[in-house]
Design a protein around this motif. Structure first.
Motif, PDB file in Angstrom:
ATOM      1  N   UNK A  90       0.810  -1.223   0.000  1.00  0.00           N
ATOM      2  CA  UNK A  90       0.000   0.000   0.000  1.00  0.00           C
ATOM      3  C   UNK A  90       0.844   1.275   0.000  1.00  0.00           C
ATOM      4  N   UNK A  91       2.140   1.131   0.058  1.00  0.00           N
ATOM      5  CA  UNK A  91       3.019   2.289   0.225  1.00  0.00           C
ATOM      6  C   UNK A  91       2.871   3.308  -0.906  1.00  0.00           C
ATOM      7  N   UNK A  92       2.852   2.840  -2.130  1.00  0.00           N
ATOM      8  CA  UNK A  92       2.764   3.767  -3.271  1.00  0.00           C
ATOM      9  C   UNK A  92       1.424   4.497  -3.281  1.00  0.00           C
ATOM     10  N   UNK A  93       0.352   3.785  -2.933  1.00  0.00           N
ATOM     11  CA  UNK A  93      -0.971   4.422  -2.921  1.00  0.00           C
ATOM     12  C   UNK A  93      -1.049   5.517  -1.863  1.00  0.00           C
ATOM     13  N   UNK A  94      -0.507   5.255  -0.676  1.00  0.00           N
ATOM     14  CA  UNK A  94      -0.541   6.282   0.354  1.00  0.00           C
ATOM     15  C   UNK A  94       0.328   7.477  -0.032  1.00  0.00           C
ATOM     16  N   UNK A  95       1.484   7.208  -0.638  1.00  0.00           N
ATOM     17  CA  UNK A  95       2.336   8.318  -1.079  1.00  0.00           C
ATOM     18  C   UNK A  95       1.617   9.195  -2.098  1.00  0.00           C
ATOM     19  N   UNK A  96       0.788   8.568  -2.930  1.00  0.00           N
ATOM     20  CA  UNK A  96       0.088   9.313  -3.980  1.00  0.00           C
ATOM     21  C   UNK A  96      -1.149  10.035  -3.462  1.00  0.00           C
ATOM     22  N   UNK A  97      -1.925   9.386  -2.599  1.00  0.00           N
ATOM     23  CA  UNK A  97      -3.211   9.948  -2.189  1.00  0.00           C
ATOM     24  C   UNK A  97      -3.191  10.620  -0.822  1.00  0.00           C
ATOM     25  N   UNK A  98      -2.279  10.183   0.066  1.00  0.00           N
ATOM     26  CA  UNK A  98      -2.257  10.724   1.419  1.00  0.00           C
ATOM     27  C   UNK A  98      -3.439  10.296   2.268  1.00  0.00           C
ATOM     28  N   UNK A  99      -4.145   9.252   1.832  1.00  0.00           N
ATOM     29  CA  UNK A  99      -5.324   8.801   2.577  1.00  0.00           C
ATOM     30  C   UNK A  99      -5.585   7.331   2.299  1.00  0.00           C
ATOM     31  N   UNK A 100      -5.762   6.550   3.371  1.00  0.00           N
ATOM     32  CA  UNK A 100      -6.096   5.135   3.230  1.00  0.00           C
ATOM     33  C   UNK A 100      -7.059   4.739   4.337  1.00  0.00           C
TER      34      UNK A 100
END
Length: 449
Positions: A166-176
């Motif tokens: 999930x690291x790339x998604x959080x870096x991109x969106x700032x929300x999980x």
């Protein structure tokens, strides 16, 4: 012959470890396993635990104790060889769950296998045989060894596979939204909001998994300098519209058999709580001076922080509490050991206050003078947001990381924690299956949301 680690030796301190053939460790275990299996064989002739008479329960406990004594003495003698066999000479870094699974396959009968555990997990706590106690004996022996224990602790501080995915998604969106934890990035801060509104943020296996992923992601994000933990807004009738930090362990899940020793009670201490204190174990190619990937943490307490919620507060660098909130660690009431809370609360509040809280169930309201031993800042409920923002600004300072590292070196040396956890692994496993706990979780779960 090496001395038994305390967590194992205390199970049967008067019985010497038997001599073991000088062959390989697997062959040595097979020589002991046959005797252990014979000692435990009477269990197969008894009805299920819930249907046993008092005499049958006594017979079952005697059979299990005999087999466990053999396993414990074998591990006291050979735990480092066992660990090296399971980790290829410590070239692999398995998590605890993977380690006990490998032990079940390689050293048959040393710990319960997957099929036996699956059968246990399908039962309410009171109807289980207690095979997790053998996992506690194994984990206690591993942690009791300086060599194996330190290696396991470092392995458990590596990022989880879920977080890495999930690291790339959080870096991109700032929300999980991780399920029971909402992770958001706001400026230099990562906010971990506990969102189990159905149970007032009471922890179970699911929440531990979500929390560890969230902590990992906050630590891995180069744009995050400070982590913040806070409870979300609840929907329970008594607390509807209010934030709640945590109601502690989920006693309904415990009664139903859904709280596991390895995946909850031990993973929680060795996983995300340890990462809050010590950070992530760095990659092999990290710079020579990088001994951990860590960040300062703040927590904001609304309404209450009970049990495990209080334990979280003992791991962070700054605690803010609303003036109408309280903290408690009702371990004796629940009948279990509050993780590393005994060690950390004694250090923070002193032995007298720690005993009042842990042994006698004292609540500390935020406005009491003694609460300042656990809470840094008390503000009116409508000022918590502002206090959090100010704390983030202070903790983002350049020299904070180096100084918090040295504070932890002074306060909680790695071997102090390791030796505590070695004893905890056995004591907590035994408490999970104690008669008073089985009675208490049934009564608590009937009366709590």
């Amino acid at each position: 012959m090496t001395a038994a680690p305390a967590a194992v030796g205390t199970l049967d301190a008067t019985t010497p470890a038997p001599s073991v053939p000088a062959a390989g460790v697997e062959e040595s275990w097979r020589a002991v396993a046959a005797t252990a299996a014979a000692a435990g064989r009477p269990l197969a002739e008894l009805p299920p635990p819930a249907d046993r008479t008092p005499a049958q329960r006594q017979a079952a406990e005697e059979a299990k104790a005999a087999a466990r004594g053999l396993r414990a003495r074998f591990l006291a003698e050979h735990v480092e060889a066992v660990y090296d066999r399971l980790t290829a000479g410590r070239t692999r870094q398995p998590r605890l769950a993977d380690l006990v699974d490998a032990a079940a396959r390689v050293f048959t009968g040393l710990v319960p296998d997957a099929a036996r555990l699956a059968d246990e997990r399908a039962r309410p706590q009171a109807a289980k045989e207690g095979h997790e106690i053998d996992q506690g004996i194994f984990a206690g022996a591993v942690l009791g060894s300086p060599t194996a224990g330190r290696h396991l602790m470092a392995s458990m501080r590596r990022p989880t596979e879920r977080a890495l995915a999930l690291r790339a998604e959080f870096a991109r969106t700032g929300r999980l939204d991780l399920g029971s934890v909402l992770l958001t990035r706001d400026g230099v801060a990562a906010h971990l909001t506990l969102t189990r509104e159905d149970c007032l943020n009471a922890e179970d296996d699911r929440q531990v998994d979500d929390m560890e992923a969230a902590v990992d992601l906050a630590l891995l994000d180069p744009d995050v300098r400070v982590g913040v933990i806070r409870g979300g807004t609840m929907s329970h009738p008594r607390y509807r519209g209010r934030r709640v930090f945590s109601a502690g362990i989920n006693l309904r899940s415990l009664h139903a058999g859904g709280i596991s020793l390895v995946d909850f009670l031990l993973r929680r201490e060795l996983g995300y709580l340890s990462k809050l204190v010590r950070g992530l174990t760095p990659d092999a190619d990290a710079a020579w001076h990088v001994t951990a990937v860590e960040k300062p943490w703040a927590a904001a307490v609304d309404t209450f922080a009970i049990g495990g919620g209080c334990q979280i507060l003992l791991t962070v660098d700054h605690v803010i509490a609303a003036s109408d909130a309280y903290v408690s660690l009702p371990a004796a009431k629940e009948g279990i050991v509050p993780g590393v809370g005994n060690l950390r609360l004694t250090r923070a509040a002193g032995p007298r206050v720690a005993r009042q809280i842990i042994l006698q169930g004292r609540r500390l309201w935020a406005t009491e003078p003694a609460a300042r031993l656990l809470v840094d800042e008390v503000v009116e409920p409508d000022r918590v947001d502002a206090a959090v923002a100010a704390a983030v600004n202070r903790l983002a300072g350049d020299a904070v990381l180096a100084n918090r590292r040295m504070l932890h070196v002074a306060e909680e040396p790695t071997d102090v924690l390791r030796e505590y956890l070695a004893e905890f692994a056995v004591r907590q496993a035994l408490r999970l299956y104690s008669a008073d706990v089985l009675d208490k979780v049934g009564r608590f779960s009937a009366g709590r949301p």
